[in-house]
Design a protein around this motif. Structure first.
Motif, PDB file in Angstrom:
ATOM      1  N   GLY C 140       0.803  -1.215   0.000  1.00 46.37           N
ATOM      2  CA  GLY C 140       0.000   0.000   0.000  1.00 46.37           C
ATOM      3  C   GLY C 140       0.839   1.269   0.000  1.00 46.37           C
ATOM      4  O   GLY C 140       0.340   2.341  -0.281  1.00 46.37           O
ATOM      5  N   GLN C 141       2.114   1.144   0.324  1.00 48.62           N
ATOM      6  CA  GLN C 141       2.972   2.322   0.369  1.00 48.62           C
ATOM      7  C   GLN C 141       3.906   2.414  -0.828  1.00 48.62           C
ATOM      8  O   GLN C 141       4.836   3.205  -0.814  1.00 48.62           O
ATOM      9  CB  GLN C 141       3.838   2.275   1.641  1.00 48.62           C
ATOM     10  N   LEU C 142       3.678   1.570  -1.823  1.00 43.44           N
ATOM     11  CA  LEU C 142       4.604   1.529  -2.949  1.00 43.44           C
ATOM     12  C   LEU C 142       4.040   2.282  -4.145  1.00 43.44           C
ATOM     13  O   LEU C 142       2.833   2.388  -4.317  1.00 43.44           O
ATOM     14  CB  LEU C 142       4.869   0.082  -3.360  1.00 43.44           C
ATOM     15  N   SER C 143       4.932   2.742  -4.995  1.00 48.94           N
ATOM     16  CA  SER C 143       4.490   3.292  -6.280  1.00 48.94           C
ATOM     17  C   SER C 143       4.197   2.123  -7.203  1.00 48.94           C
ATOM     18  O   SER C 143       4.575   0.981  -6.933  1.00 48.94           O
ATOM     19  CB  SER C 143       5.576   4.175  -6.868  1.00 48.94           C
ATOM     20  N   GLY C 144       3.485   2.411  -8.302  1.00 45.66           N
ATOM     21  CA  GLY C 144       3.109   1.352  -9.235  1.00 45.66           C
ATOM     22  C   GLY C 144       4.299   0.530  -9.698  1.00 45.66           C
ATOM     23  O   GLY C 144       4.270  -0.698  -9.698  1.00 45.66           O
ATOM     24  N   GLY C 145       5.354   1.199 -10.080  1.00 42.24           N
ATOM     25  CA  GLY C 145       6.530   0.490 -10.585  1.00 42.24           C
ATOM     26  C   GLY C 145       7.202  -0.339  -9.509  1.00 42.24           C
ATOM     27  O   GLY C 145       7.718  -1.436  -9.779  1.00 42.24           O
ATOM     28  N   GLN C 146       7.209   0.170  -8.301  1.00 46.35           N
ATOM     29  CA  GLN C 146       7.811  -0.593  -7.211  1.00 46.35           C
ATOM     30  C   GLN C 146       7.029  -1.877  -6.955  1.00 46.35           C
ATOM     31  O   GLN C 146       7.599  -2.936  -6.711  1.00 46.35           O
ATOM     32  CB  GLN C 146       7.859   0.269  -5.940  1.00 46.35           C
ATOM     33  N   ARG C 147       5.706  -1.788  -7.047  1.00 40.91           N
ATOM     34  CA  ARG C 147       4.897  -3.000  -6.894  1.00 40.91           C
ATOM     35  C   ARG C 147       5.256  -4.007  -7.966  1.00 40.91           C
ATOM     36  O   ARG C 147       5.423  -5.197  -7.711  1.00 40.91           O
ATOM     37  CB  ARG C 147       3.417  -2.681  -7.029  1.00 40.91           C
TER      38      ARG C 147
ATOM     39  N   PRO E  36      11.880   8.288 -13.336  1.00 37.18           N
ATOM     40  CA  PRO E  36      12.040   6.887 -12.945  1.00 37.18           C
ATOM     41  C   PRO E  36      10.964   6.442 -11.969  1.00 37.18           C
ATOM     42  O   PRO E  36      10.323   7.265 -11.317  1.00 37.18           O
ATOM     43  CB  PRO E  36      13.420   6.865 -12.281  1.00 37.18           C
ATOM     44  N   SER E  37      10.788   5.145 -11.888  1.00 37.96           N
ATOM     45  CA  SER E  37       9.790   4.577 -10.990  1.00 37.96           C
ATOM     46  C   SER E  37      10.054   5.010  -9.556  1.00 37.96           C
ATOM     47  O   SER E  37      11.183   4.944  -9.072  1.00 37.96           O
ATOM     48  CB  SER E  37       9.863   3.050 -11.107  1.00 37.96           C
ATOM     49  N   GLY E  38       8.999   5.471  -8.900  1.00 38.65           N
ATOM     50  CA  GLY E  38       9.117   5.832  -7.495  1.00 38.65           C
ATOM     51  C   GLY E  38       9.604   7.247  -7.247  1.00 38.65           C
ATOM     52  O   GLY E  38       9.895   7.612  -6.119  1.00 38.65           O
ATOM     53  N   CYS E  39       9.665   8.081  -8.297  1.00 37.52           N
ATOM     54  CA  CYS E  39      10.222   9.415  -8.095  1.00 37.52           C
ATOM     55  C   CYS E  39       9.175  10.397  -7.591  1.00 37.52           C
ATOM     56  O   CYS E  39       9.517  11.477  -7.119  1.00 37.52           O
ATOM     57  CB  CYS E  39      10.837   9.939  -9.386  1.00 37.52           C
ATOM     58  N   GLY E  40       7.901  10.071  -7.724  1.00 34.49           N
ATOM     59  CA  GLY E  40       6.881  10.973  -7.191  1.00 34.49           C
ATOM     60  C   GLY E  40       5.906  11.490  -8.241  1.00 34.49           C
ATOM     61  O   GLY E  40       5.203  12.467  -8.003  1.00 34.49           O
ATOM     62  N   LYS E  41       5.838  10.849  -9.376  1.00 33.89           N
ATOM     63  CA  LYS E  41       4.929  11.298 -10.433  1.00 33.89           C
ATOM     64  C   LYS E  41       3.474  11.184  -9.982  1.00 33.89           C
ATOM     65  O   LYS E  41       2.690  12.119 -10.096  1.00 33.89           O
ATOM     66  CB  LYS E  41       5.141  10.458 -11.701  1.00 33.89           C
ATOM     67  N   SER E  42       3.131  10.000  -9.486  1.00 34.35           N
ATOM     68  CA  SER E  42       1.748   9.823  -9.030  1.00 34.35           C
ATOM     69  C   SER E  42       1.440  10.776  -7.895  1.00 34.35           C
ATOM     70  O   SER E  42       0.351  11.359  -7.827  1.00 34.35           O
ATOM     71  CB  SER E  42       1.534   8.387  -8.564  1.00 34.35           C
ATOM     72  N   THR E  43       2.396  10.928  -7.008  1.00 36.66           N
ATOM     73  CA  THR E  43       2.194  11.839  -5.886  1.00 36.66           C
ATOM     74  C   THR E  43       1.878  13.249  -6.382  1.00 36.66           C
ATOM     75  O   THR E  43       0.989  13.918  -5.842  1.00 36.66           O
ATOM     76  CB  THR E  43       3.458  11.842  -5.016  1.00 36.66           C
ATOM     77  N   LEU E  44       2.597  13.687  -7.395  1.00 36.83           N
ATOM     78  CA  LEU E  44       2.349  15.019  -7.952  1.00 36.83           C
ATOM     79  C   LEU E  44       0.900  15.140  -8.433  1.00 36.83           C
ATOM     80  O   LEU E  44       0.221  16.137  -8.175  1.00 36.83           O
ATOM     81  CB  LEU E  44       3.313  15.279  -9.114  1.00 36.83           C
ATOM     82  N   LEU E  77      -6.514   7.208 -12.285  1.00 36.80           N
ATOM     83  CA  LEU E  77      -5.528   6.674 -11.345  1.00 36.80           C
ATOM     84  C   LEU E  77      -4.735   5.526 -11.959  1.00 36.80           C
ATOM     85  O   LEU E  77      -5.232   4.786 -12.794  1.00 36.80           O
ATOM     86  CB  LEU E  77      -6.224   6.153 -10.099  1.00 36.80           C
ATOM     87  N   GLN E  78      -3.513   5.371 -11.467  1.00 38.05           N
ATOM     88  CA  GLN E  78      -2.646   4.308 -11.954  1.00 38.05           C
ATOM     89  C   GLN E  78      -3.254   2.926 -11.711  1.00 38.05           C
ATOM     90  O   GLN E  78      -3.192   2.048 -12.553  1.00 38.05           O
ATOM     91  CB  GLN E  78      -1.292   4.418 -11.248  1.00 38.05           C
ATOM     92  N   ASP E  79      -3.867   2.754 -10.535  1.00 42.28           N
ATOM     93  CA  ASP E  79      -4.463   1.429 -10.281  1.00 42.28           C
ATOM     94  C   ASP E  79      -5.974   1.449 -10.458  1.00 42.28           C
ATOM     95  O   ASP E  79      -6.696   0.695  -9.827  1.00 42.28           O
ATOM     96  CB  ASP E  79      -4.051   0.870  -8.927  1.00 42.28           C
TER      97      ASP E  79
HETATM   98  N1  LIG Z   1       1.092   5.720   0.866  1.00 42.51           N
HETATM   99  C1  LIG Z   1       2.428   5.821   0.877  1.00 42.51           C
HETATM  100  N2  LIG Z   1       3.072   5.795   2.062  1.00 42.51           N
HETATM  101  C2  LIG Z   1       4.406   5.908   2.086  1.00 42.51           C
HETATM  102  N3  LIG Z   1       5.186   6.051   1.014  1.00 42.51           N
HETATM  103  C3  LIG Z   1       4.603   6.086  -0.192  1.00 42.51           C
HETATM  104  C4  LIG Z   1       3.198   5.973  -0.324  1.00 42.51           C
HETATM  105  N4  LIG Z   1       2.883   6.038  -1.626  1.00 42.51           N
HETATM  106  C5  LIG Z   1       4.061   6.177  -2.285  1.00 42.51           C
HETATM  107  N5  LIG Z   1       5.092   6.206  -1.428  1.00 42.51           N
HETATM  108  C6  LIG Z   1       6.514   6.378  -1.777  1.00 42.51           C
HETATM  109  O1  LIG Z   1       6.674   7.645  -2.366  1.00 42.51           O
HETATM  110  C7  LIG Z   1       7.527   7.581  -3.493  1.00 42.51           C
HETATM  111  C8  LIG Z   1       6.841   8.187  -4.718  1.00 42.51           C
HETATM  112  O2  LIG Z   1       5.710   7.413  -5.062  1.00 42.51           O
HETATM  113  P1  LIG Z   1       4.868   7.648  -6.369  1.00 42.51           P
HETATM  114  O3  LIG Z   1       3.755   6.698  -6.360  1.00 42.51           O
HETATM  115  O4  LIG Z   1       4.550   9.087  -6.487  1.00 42.51           O
HETATM  116  O5  LIG Z   1       5.926   7.241  -7.489  1.00 42.51           O
HETATM  117  P2  LIG Z   1       5.770   7.285  -9.060  1.00 42.51           P
HETATM  118  O6  LIG Z   1       6.665   8.318  -9.558  1.00 42.51           O
HETATM  119  O7  LIG Z   1       4.335   7.355  -9.430  1.00 42.51           O
HETATM  120  O8  LIG Z   1       6.368   5.852  -9.450  1.00 42.51           O
HETATM  121  P3  LIG Z   1       5.856   4.782 -10.525  1.00 42.51           P
HETATM  122  O9  LIG Z   1       6.320   5.213 -11.848  1.00 42.51           O
HETATM  123  O10 LIG Z   1       6.556   3.553 -10.088  1.00 42.51           O
HETATM  124  O11 LIG Z   1       4.370   4.692 -10.430  1.00 42.51           O
HETATM  125  C9  LIG Z   1       7.874   6.120  -3.689  1.00 42.51           C
HETATM  126  O12 LIG Z   1       9.195   5.924  -3.261  1.00 42.51           O
HETATM  127  C10 LIG Z   1       6.931   5.354  -2.797  1.00 42.51           C
HETATM  128  O13 LIG Z   1       7.608   4.297  -2.170  1.00 42.51           O
END
Ligand SMILES: Nc1ncnc2c1ncn2[C@@H]1O[C@H](COP(=O)(O)OP(=O)(O)OP(=O)(O)O)[C@@H](O)[C@H]1O
Ligand SMILES: Nc1ncnc2c1ncn2[C@@H]1O[C@H](COP(=O)(O)OP(=O)(O)OP(=O)(O)O)[C@@H](O)[C@H]1O
Ligand SMILES: [Mg+2]
Ligand SMILES: [Mg+2]
Lengths: 291, 246, 257, 246, 257
Positions: C140-147, E36-44, E77-79
């Motif tokens: 639940g705390q991972l980004s899509g790619g990390q999953r 890159p994966s996990g950089c924060g795109k979805s978060t943005l 959403l991604q998922d």
């Molecule tokens: N709910 C959460 N709680 C804690 N950490 C989180 C949570 N969601 C994401 N993260 C962390 O924040 C970072 C950024 O996540 P994010 O989902 O924005 O990545 P992303 O750029 O969309 O990656 P991807 O291309 O893999 O989808 C990641 O390192 C992830 O592990």
């Protein structure tokens, strides 16, 4: 020869005092019998224990004894534990404070809270009939728990209820009125000690000793009614607010219900449908174990 | 659950109780002030002993119930076949008031603590079973597939998917059981015992009509439940940390 | 390695996806599966993995009829199927745990698992897939790619001899994706690995698939296979052959769209 | 649940019962053959009336409980803040044996059907509340996000996410309630009534000591529960078709 | 349209993803986000959608500080986030249902929803995305791509003025993907749409993004933006400029890998 334990299921009522006294004062031990008092809180639980063979004896009443024996004889009454005396009633019919009921006549058609199929119902019918009420005018509502009856009476949810001594005094304190009590018909109200028939057959000697112990206790109690306040407080057989003024009743000496008493109760039980056929006095009552 | 919230909740309930008592004005509902007085006078004496007796019975029966009902529920939730066979049995037995079994249980176990624990167990068992089963049935099939693809058979699925997935439901079951188990003490502790809060409440409420003592007993039950809930919350945080991430 | 024999499949009260479909995938071969969305690619992998039973026909793997998932088949699911209550590391370790649970019985776990190397392999793959920073986190705390990478690590850690992958790199950025494609090619050189990759990227299919199976959005009755023998070779992605295959595939898929 | 399974389950239970009766050999557990005879003789007469009275009480109280407890549970499950405030109140009230409130309820509602329904409601309410709340708490945050992004505020989330997501839990709650509600009839139908299976069982078991009639009443309760379970299953299939796809 | 003002964000007890990060996205612009994966795109995207509140700083949308999701922002959403208990059609209709629920209050729903066209729009998008054959199915019965298309339809049906998309085409085959890219370009021509697409495909970013934001796998302090003004033009994908941008992006991302 057999030094077996006799287990008696006892309700938390003042009627049981002689058994507790005999235990505390060591009368049972003196007689050479070991008694275990199994406290139960209500009649159904008492009967469940008896039915599953966990106790040998119960504090009960003749009507219940008949119900036990309606198919085959199971238990026998061997001694009165308490009866109504001219001075102390066992049960009273009370009317609630604001009911406007003052006499037996006012009770006609008013549902009286009772517990069904017990000496309470028996006594209600007989006492009211004797006071001149037509059987069709006697209305009843089943509220098996005494505390519920008391609460309902107190709040006016029921207008009349039968309460046992000494709890009736509490209701009276709260404003309920006594309409009639069973001193007018002392033959009906009682409680008894009954034993499983197998126990009587196999351990007759022990039963005799138990009754001898009870006899000692009754004599002691009737002889000095003030001595037991400590025990009463500990056992809480009398509610605390009443304890101070409470006077113990006279407990009956060695005796059993008479054939007439038995016949009357049986007639009532048959009318009520509690039993379907006539029972033999000798199958239900046995005076031969009395000291 | 925070301490402060609990404190305020207690205070609010006492307030409501006081108000109700003032409206009713009858001995059947004494004022909480009176009851609190009695409670503190008794809890270190007689009432304390009853409290401990009940605590033991409740805890023992809950542990047994969870240990037997949770795996059974999982097994039924996991296999449609098993469930189809056993569901009617459960549904026939669940609605029976277990009190009618008192004499039968007494017959086999005697009239001791064990028979009381078994009675509580009989009441809790079905409640937990149904909950855990329904929960296990709702597991997402993709989880099952992914773990099966790692080589898991029935037993490993049980251990690695169904069990952890149902843990939250088991904890819900624990919370429900606390409520139920404590409440049914009142039924179970009437037979052949003179220890326990159920006995205490009954004897004071129904035999002696000493309502302030009775309510002191009710308060003790309430607090017994509350204490166990605190434990359940701690357990939940320990066992399901993934549920507490945001 | 895999033989589909007159296989038919449909979901309950849905039309047939496969009907008397036959296909033979040889040991050590690298296959790619292409096709429009909803044509049955994932379903095919489920069948080959033993997770769904064919409506008719048979699936043979390694000379035996497949009746339950084989322990040495590795499957990467499209929707990952990570356990939400397990951390990244625990998810990666899951396969070993299951093998430990049964012991090497040959049915649930291969007879030859050297458990000593377990920790080392878990560490190796977590690092290799760049999951070190999130090893203690829950899905639940991972980004899509990390999953997605966690799901890949979970499968690769078990050293499968047959690797079934359902769009395994779909949510990964280009460099990570290329890096992982390299890993797969490398694995194939190191060990006798048979692989089937479902993908929606024509380029990926051309890079990874020596044989490319094309499925259609109607009942699939016979296998349509494009040969691509040079796939995986050094510098293949810059070659003329690669470009030709790509445009051939594009054309074939365009037909159905 | 299939009819045939239910039939076999009944048969198996009867077999077990017969065996137990033969072991015990006491009037407190009559043979099922005798009881069945009594049951069929009575069900179209006296027992049938009691059955209907109980059916009405159980159904009414279940409907009220679900209607009040499910939304309350959802609300608490949805908002951590609300839950923190109310959890201690729930945990303090749940373990109280509701029977002690009989006189108080009677005071306000009289001693009629309504007060009995309210008593059952008091028992069911907390059980359902805790279950639905715990379930709603476990909803996947991504669902909430996706629906919020479509413009949903608190109320719409409630309607479009929390409610449907908790429906399976509500149905679990219904199943649990059936079991509990029928079983507590035995406690509730003792007070100032002469109708209902609880009364029937009590009067025959405790007053008349007519155990075959008592067990005929127990059987009727069992079947009352079973019938309601069938209904719950139908409801489940209707309301949650997505749970039945494979 | 969107202004991020000195925005900082981190997940509880995790390192900062953004620190005093500022960015301005003009009305009608088309942005792509790469990284890159996990950089924060979805978060943005979550921040821009108002689903997560920044740790510090502010998000302005349309001249107002964003405090709750805007009803006319569309987010994919991604998922996917499909409701498992609703069929494809019900999922697509969900946004309308929510608007109906509140009535046009301007807060949860735009003030100007003509409800009459609802059914028509739902039908239109279901057909346009090829979901007709599965309209009555539950998400659990869909293939990956079908789920993704349902999520897209659900958002587009509402006619948003700001479209935030998180890897919306990741699990779609090439023809479908290109088809959908065309749809997005078309929407932009038809209406004054601002769009932000997160993608892991460099090509997709170059085709769809007039401005391309690149995020890094460490705390992002300032916006790294590549201009690509010709994106979306006819035949752009075959032009020299396109190829140059692609290789520039590849280089920039390669650096971090
Ligand atoms: N709910 C959460 N709680 C804690 N950490 C989180 C949570 N969601 C994401 N993260 C962390 O924040 C970072 C950024 O996540 P994010 O989902 O924005 O990545 P992303 O750029 O969309 O990656 P991807 O291309 O893999 O989808 C990641 O390192 C992830 O592990
Ligand atoms: N559990 C299910 N029940 C019913 N139908 C299903 C189920 N799973 C998939 N389907 C249907 O079967 C067809 C094939 O699905 P599958 O998942 O194999 O497609 P796919 O080729 O993997 O597509 P994608 O590229 O979109 O993932 C689809 O039309 C889908 O709607
Ligand atoms: Mg797929
Ligand atoms: Mg992402």
């Amino acid at each position: 020869s057999q030094q077996q334990k006799v287990r008696i299921a006892v309700l938390p009522v003042i009627d049981a005092l002689p058994i507790y006294v005999a235990q505390q004062e060591g009368y049972f031990k003196e007689q050479g019998v070991e008694v275990e008092i199994v406290p139960v809180l209500s009649a159904p639980e008492r009967d469940q224990l008896m039915q599953s063979g966990q106790v040998d004896s119960i504090l009960t009443e003749v009507v219940v004894n008949m119900i036990y024996n309606k198919e085959t004889p199971q238990i026998k009454t061997v001694r009165f534990l308490r009866t109504t005396t001219v001075t102390t009633p066992m049960f009273r019919i009370l009317a609630s404070k604001d009911s406007g009921i003052n006499t037996v006549a006012d009770l006609a058609g008013v549902p009286i809270a009772i517990s069904e199929g017990t000496v309470i119902e028996y006594m209600t019918d007989r006492v009211l009939e004797k006071a001149g009420m037509a059987p069709t005018d006697i209305a009843k509502v089943a509220v098996p728990k005494i505390s519920d009856r008391m609460a309902f009476l107190d709040s006016g949810q029921v207008q009349a209820a039968v309460m046992p001594d000494p709890l009736a005094s509490l209701s009276i304190k709260n404003g309920a009125r006594v309409i009639i009590d069973d001193t007018s018909y002392p033959e009906v109200s009682h409680s008894v000690l009954a034993f499983r028939i197998e126990t009587l057959n196999q351990q007759g000697e022990a039963v005799r000793k138990v009754l001898a112990g009870v006899e000692q206790a009754v004599t002691a109690i009737n002889g000095d009614k003030t001595r037991w306040n400590g025990l009463l407080a500990e056992l809480k057989l009398v509610p605390e607010p009443l304890l101070k003024d409470y006077v113990l009743p006279d407990y009956p000496l060695a005796s059993v219900p008479s054939e007439e008493q038995f016949a009357d109760a049986m007639q009532w039980a048959r009318e009520k449908g509690l039993i379907q056929k006539d029972l033999q006095y000798a199958d239900c009552v046995d005076a031969s174990f009395l000291p | 659950m925070k301490r402060s919230h609990t404190f305020w909740a207690l205070l609010a309930l006492m307030g409501a109780w006081q108000a109700l008592a003032m409206v009713i004005q009858r001995p059947i509902l004494p004022s909480p002030v009176v009851v609190l007085g009695v409670f503190f006078a008794e809890i270190f004496g007689e009432l304390g002993g009853h409290f401990l007796a009940s605590l033991w019975r409740v805890t023992a029966s809950m542990v047994i119930s969870i240990l037997l009902a949770a795996p059974a529920g999982l097994a039924l939730g996991q296999s449609q076949r098993l469930n189809q066979i056993f569901a009617p049995v459960i549904y026939l037995l669940y609605p029976i008031p277990k009190v009618v079994f008192v004499p039968i249980v007494a017959l086999f176990l005697g009239i001791n603590d064990l028979s009381k624990i078994v009675m509580i167990f009989l009441i809790l068992f079905f409640q937990i079973l149904v909950l855990v089963r329904d929960q296990a049935e709702g597991i997402r099939p993709e989880l099952v597939y992914s773990v099966r693809s790692l080589g898991a058979g029935r037993r490993a699925l049980f251990r690695f998917v169904y069990w952890p997935a149902s843990l939250p439901a088991v904890l819900t079951a624990v919370r429900q059981s606390i409520g139920t188990a404590v409440a049914v003490l009142y039924v179970v502790e009437l037979v052949a015992t003179s220890r326990g809060l159920g006995y205490y409440i009954y004897i004071h409420g129904s035999t002696f009509m000493d309502y302030s003592k009775m309510y002191a007993g009710v308060l003790a039950m309430s607090l017994l439940g509350l204490g166990l809930y605190f434990l359940a919350d701690v357990l939940h945080r320990r066992l399901c940390p993934w549920q507490f991430i945001r | 390695m895999i033989r589909l024999e007159e296989l038919s499949y449909h979901y309950p009260s849905k039309p047939l996806i496969f009907e008397r479909f036959s296909l033979e995938i040889g040991g050590g071969e690298a296959w790619a599966v292409l096709g429009p969305s909803g044509c049955g690619k994932s379903t095919l992998l489920y069948l080959a993995a033993g997770l769904r039973a064919p409506t008719a026909g048979r699936v043979w793997v390694n000379g035996a009829i497949l009746e339950r998932p084989r322990p040495s088949t590795g499957l990467i699911l499209q929707d990952f199927g990570l356990l939400p209550w397990a951390t990244v590391e625990e998810n990666v370790r899951l396969g070993f745990k299951i093998r430990d649970f049964y012991g090497p019985d040959g049915k649930h776990a291969p007879e030859t698992t050297p458990p000593a190397v377990m920790d080392e392999r878990v560490r190796f793959w977590i690092e290799r897939l760049g999951l070190e920073p999130v090893r203690g986190q829950y899905p639940g705390q991972l980004s899509g790619g990390q999953r997605q990478r966690t799901a890949i690590a979970r499968t690769l850690v078990l050293n499968p001899d047959l690797l079934l992958m359902d769009e395994p790199f779909a949510s990964l950025d280009a460099p990570t994706r290329e890096n992982l494609q390299k890993i797969v090619l490398q694995l194939r050189q190191e060990s006798p690995l048979t692989s089937v990759i479902v993908t929606h990227s024509i380029e990926e299919a051309a890079v990874l698939g020596q044989k490319i199976l094309i499925l259609r959005n109607r009942t699939n009755r016979s296998a349509e296979v494009v040969d691509n023998p040079e796939a995986g070779g050094q510098g293949y992605a810059d070659s003329e052959g690669y470009r030709r295959i790509c445009s051939q595939l594009r054309e074939m898929l365009g037909e159905t769209a």
